[in-house]
Enzyme design. Structure first.
Site, PDB file in Angstrom:
ATOM      1  N   HIS A  64       6.053  -0.609   1.055  1.00 18.03           N
ATOM      2  CA  HIS A  64       6.015   0.568   0.056  1.00 18.03           C
ATOM      3  C   HIS A  64       6.879   0.253  -1.076  1.00 18.03           C
ATOM      4  CE1 HIS A  64       3.843   1.976   3.274  1.00 18.03           C
ATOM      5  NE2 HIS A  64       4.815   2.619   3.882  1.00 18.03           N
TER       6      HIS A  64
ATOM      7  N   TYR B   3       0.625  -1.031  -0.043  1.00 19.83           N
ATOM      8  CA  TYR B   3       0.034  -0.114   0.020  1.00 19.83           C
ATOM      9  C   TYR B   3       0.708   1.333  -0.005  1.00 19.83           C
ATOM     10  CZ  TYR B   3       0.832  -0.834   5.138  1.00 19.83           C
ATOM     11  OH  TYR B   3       1.314  -0.740   6.316  1.00 19.83           O
TER      12      TYR B   3
END
Length: 341
Positions: A301, A251
């Protein structure tokens, strides 16, 4: 009926006569205004440059979707099955509470308003997005950051003792439960929820403080103005991940999510405190150990993808990057500690 018709005729005649009179009195000014309106139609905002100006930029227009609202309301809180499954997967919440029930409790506590959906040629909303990079040290950007209409900070982001470099104003503070801090009465808490429990935590943190742990210990209560609390929409969250990052990483980082929020509610976006310092070190501006950059390798990430997208936005004049006075080319990635979320 006859009188109404006669009144309309008189009004139309008066307007036509006034326009004609203006043309004869100053035909040059009239023609100049007419030509300007035809040759230079008003843009999507009133600023010198507008984020929403698509021009002939296929890359940007394929990604930028103003119809996806970044902030949650009751109306847009209903999630598709696909979105809900993806959102619950982010932190693997196994036994979530009833999402509709939690949303109902939430909007009994905070305002249910459709905010910032007022884009148009008369609006010029300028915004500072302030990351936490050590490249802010010695930058002297404080006054420039504070000069924007909205100032968006994230996670810990202290200002006391760093005012000359990071400013003093905060209009929006983006956080998740594990990074929560107390806010003053003029600042909007913007919660980024990763699961239903995070919404429950927000209700608890603003009331009785019963939730003290998510997957980590969290602040049981948070000082914030309930009338200014905002919640990042899970639908928008997924849109950012898929449309802008092409599904890369588990995410997006808080920094990238904050940048995307600004891109959709602001007309001019200035970005500060993203990237490494001038020596290539990755650290927060309040840290004394400049080699504490292990957070960049979390695996949660895709930092390189986020950096590339940020730099492309800068190249296309959608954002203006400020990297620090002595920085000669830091990357556009936010160096927040995200590995624990």
């Amino acid at each position: 009926m006859f009188l109404k018709h006669r009144t309309l005729v008189l009004v139309f005649t008066a307007v036509s006569f006034s326009t004609l009179l203006l043309t004869f009195r100053d035909p040059g000014a009239y023609l100049l205004r007419y030509a300007a309106a035809r040759l230079f139609p008003r843009g999507p905002c009133g600023c010198r440059r507008c984020v929403a100006a698509l021009r002939d930029d296929a890359w940007f227009s394929q990604r930028f979707n103003q119809s996806v609202q970044p902030l949650m309301t009751r109306e847009n809180s209903v999630l598709t099955e696909d979105t809900f499954t993806w959102w619950q997967w982010l932190q693997a919440e196994r036994h979530p509470a009833s999402y509709p029930l939690v949303v109902d409790q939430l909007f009994q506590l905070i305002p249910d308003q459709d905010r910032y959906q007022d884009a148009g040629p008369d609006r010029c909303r300028t915004c500072s997005v302030v990351g936490n990079s050590g490249n802010l040290k010695g930058s002297g950007y404080g006054a420039l950051i504070d000069s924007r209409d909205l100032v968006i900070r994230m996670n810990k982001a202290p200002t006391r003792g760093f005012q000359d470099d990071v400013g003093t104003r905060t209009t929006h503070h983006v956080m998740y439960p594990e990074s929560a801090v107390d806010l003053d009465n003029d600042t909007s808490l913007v919660l980024v929820p990763f699961k239903t429990l995070d919404l429950q935590w927000l209700v608890s943190a603003l009331t009785n403080g019963t939730i003290q742990r998510t997957y980590l210990p969290v602040k049981s209560k948070v000082q914030a103005n309930r009338e200014k609390v905002l919640v990042y929409s899970p639908t928008f969250f997924k849109y950012v991940h898929e449309s802008w990052l092409e599904g890369r990483g588990r995410y997006p980082s808080t920094g990238f999510l904050s940048l995307m929020l600004a891109l959709h509610i602001c007309d001019e976006v200035s970005v500060f405190g993203f990237g490494s310092d001038q020596y290539g070190n990755w650290h927060h501006y309040w840290e004394t150990n400049v080699l504490s950059g292990a957070f960049r390798l979390t695996g949660v990430h895709d930092g390189d993808m986020e950096s590339n997208v940020t730099l492309l936005l800068e190249d296309r004049d959608k954002i203006q990057m400020f990297r620090g006075q002595r920085d000669t080319g830091g990357q556009g990635q936010d160096p927040d500690v995200q590995g624990t979320t």
